[in-house]
Design a protein around this motif. Structure first.
Motif, PDB file in Angstrom:
ATOM      1  N   MET A 135      93.737  34.105   8.694  1.00 13.89           N
ATOM      2  CA  MET A 135      93.150  33.769   9.318  1.00 13.89           C
ATOM      3  C   MET A 135      93.675  34.067  10.731  1.00 13.89           C
ATOM      4  SD  MET A 135      93.152  29.627   9.415  1.00 13.89           S
ATOM      5  CE  MET A 135      93.401  28.147  10.630  1.00 13.89           C
ATOM      6  N   SER A 136      92.450  33.588  11.759  1.00 11.43           N
ATOM      7  CA  SER A 136      93.004  33.925  13.071  1.00 11.43           C
ATOM      8  C   SER A 136      93.093  32.309  13.821  1.00 11.43           C
ATOM      9  CB  SER A 136      91.956  34.691  13.859  1.00 11.43           C
ATOM     10  OG  SER A 136      90.993  33.883  13.640  1.00 11.43           O
ATOM     11  N   VAL A 137      94.215  32.910  14.783  1.00  9.74           N
ATOM     12  CA  VAL A 137      94.617  31.267  15.911  1.00  9.74           C
ATOM     13  C   VAL A 137      92.930  31.166  16.199  1.00  9.74           C
ATOM     14  CG1 VAL A 137      96.311  30.788  17.761  1.00  9.74           C
ATOM     15  CG2 VAL A 137      96.506  32.381  15.852  1.00  9.74           C
ATOM     16  N   PRO A 138      92.508  30.055  16.659  1.00  9.25           N
ATOM     17  CA  PRO A 138      91.133  30.033  17.459  1.00  9.25           C
ATOM     18  C   PRO A 138      91.929  29.473  18.844  1.00  9.25           C
ATOM     19  CG  PRO A 138      92.181  27.748  16.596  1.00  9.25           C
ATOM     20  CD  PRO A 138      93.298  29.022  15.801  1.00  9.25           C
ATOM     21  N   ASP A 139      90.714  29.526  19.652  1.00 10.38           N
ATOM     22  CA  ASP A 139      90.736  29.957  21.165  1.00 10.38           C
ATOM     23  C   ASP A 139      91.610  28.275  21.974  1.00 10.38           C
ATOM     24  OD1 ASP A 139      89.910  32.363  21.275  1.00 10.38           O
ATOM     25  OD2 ASP A 139      87.930  31.651  21.650  1.00 10.38           O
ATOM     26  N   LEU A 140      91.092  27.279  21.054  1.00 10.22           N
ATOM     27  CA  LEU A 140      91.776  26.006  20.949  1.00 10.22           C
ATOM     28  C   LEU A 140      91.891  24.962  20.268  1.00 10.22           C
ATOM     29  CD1 LEU A 140      88.303  24.527  23.035  1.00 10.22           C
ATOM     30  CD2 LEU A 140      90.698  25.475  24.670  1.00 10.22           C
ATOM     31  N   LEU A 141      93.557  24.775  20.821  1.00 12.00           N
ATOM     32  CA  LEU A 141      94.047  24.437  19.746  1.00 12.00           C
ATOM     33  C   LEU A 141      94.380  23.279  19.722  1.00 12.00           C
ATOM     34  CD1 LEU A 141      96.027  27.443  20.159  1.00 12.00           C
ATOM     35  CD2 LEU A 141      97.635  26.647  18.493  1.00 12.00           C
ATOM     36  N   THR A 142      94.772  22.037  18.763  1.00 11.85           N
ATOM     37  CA  THR A 142      95.264  20.669  18.970  1.00 11.85           C
ATOM     38  C   THR A 142      96.414  20.718  19.131  1.00 11.85           C
ATOM     39  OG1 THR A 142      95.889  20.026  16.806  1.00 11.85           O
ATOM     40  CG2 THR A 142      93.622  19.745  16.761  1.00 11.85           C
ATOM     41  N   VAL A 143      96.922  19.399  19.992  1.00 12.61           N
ATOM     42  CA  VAL A 143      98.117  18.562  20.631  1.00 12.61           C
ATOM     43  C   VAL A 143      99.157  19.228  19.876  1.00 12.61           C
ATOM     44  CG1 VAL A 143     100.511  17.544  21.544  1.00 12.61           C
ATOM     45  CG2 VAL A 143      97.695  17.898  22.729  1.00 12.61           C
ATOM     46  N   GLU A 144      98.521  18.962  18.409  1.00 11.64           N
ATOM     47  CA  GLU A 144     100.166  18.703  16.818  1.00 11.64           C
ATOM     48  C   GLU A 144      99.775  20.044  17.112  1.00 11.64           C
ATOM     49  OE1 GLU A 144      96.929  16.628  17.323  1.00 11.64           O
ATOM     50  OE2 GLU A 144      97.668  14.628  16.817  1.00 11.64           O
ATOM     51  N   GLU A 145      99.104  20.901  16.614  1.00  9.78           N
ATOM     52  CA  GLU A 145      98.680  22.369  15.995  1.00  9.78           C
ATOM     53  C   GLU A 145     100.498  23.285  17.569  1.00  9.78           C
ATOM     54  OE1 GLU A 145      94.772  23.751  14.015  1.00  9.78           O
ATOM     55  OE2 GLU A 145      95.413  23.541  16.557  1.00  9.78           O
ATOM     56  N   ALA A 146      99.796  22.908  19.012  1.00  9.01           N
ATOM     57  CA  ALA A 146     100.769  23.530  20.112  1.00  9.01           C
ATOM     58  C   ALA A 146     102.103  23.181  20.146  1.00  9.01           C
ATOM     59  CB  ALA A 146     100.154  23.416  21.324  1.00  9.01           C
TER      60      ALA A 146
END
Length: 110
Positions: free
Chosen positions: A1-12
């Protein structure tokens, strides 16, 4: 799975290996300083999103994977928490509707 261009704050937060509250604080610094400091953030309606490019710049490393959520089932249910006998349970008195201490609680030391 690729990393999306926009992440949630929790993912960051998971990428940076910091707590959720710390990540929101860093995002708030970015908003308060008009991008001069903190974790780069973009508003999408009421949501906050962290651009992958900004996170890579902030961490000075490419983001190739988002670590898994350590608690995918959410918070620990209260029945699984460690028992705390020193806390007294509070229940509504059926006759008055007012809170009252449970009768099974040990008495308080005086």
């Amino acid at each position: 799975m690729s990393v999306p261009d926009l992440l949630t704050v929790e993912e960051a937060a998971r990428v940076l290996r910091i707590g959720r509250s710390s990540a929101y604080e860093l995002a708030g610094r970015d908003l308060a300083s008009d991008g001069a400091e903190g974790l780069p953030v973009v508003r999408v309606g009421r949501l906050l999103r962290i651009p992958r490019a900004g996170l890579e710049n902030f961490s000075a490393t490419p983001i190739t994977v988002i670590p898994a959520d350590p608690s995918p089932t959410g918070p620990t249910p209260s029945s699984a928490r460690k028992a705390r006998p020193h806390l007294r349970a509070i229940h509504d008195d059926a006759s008055t509707g007012h809170p009252t201490a449970a009768t099974t609680s040990p008495p308080r030391p005086q």
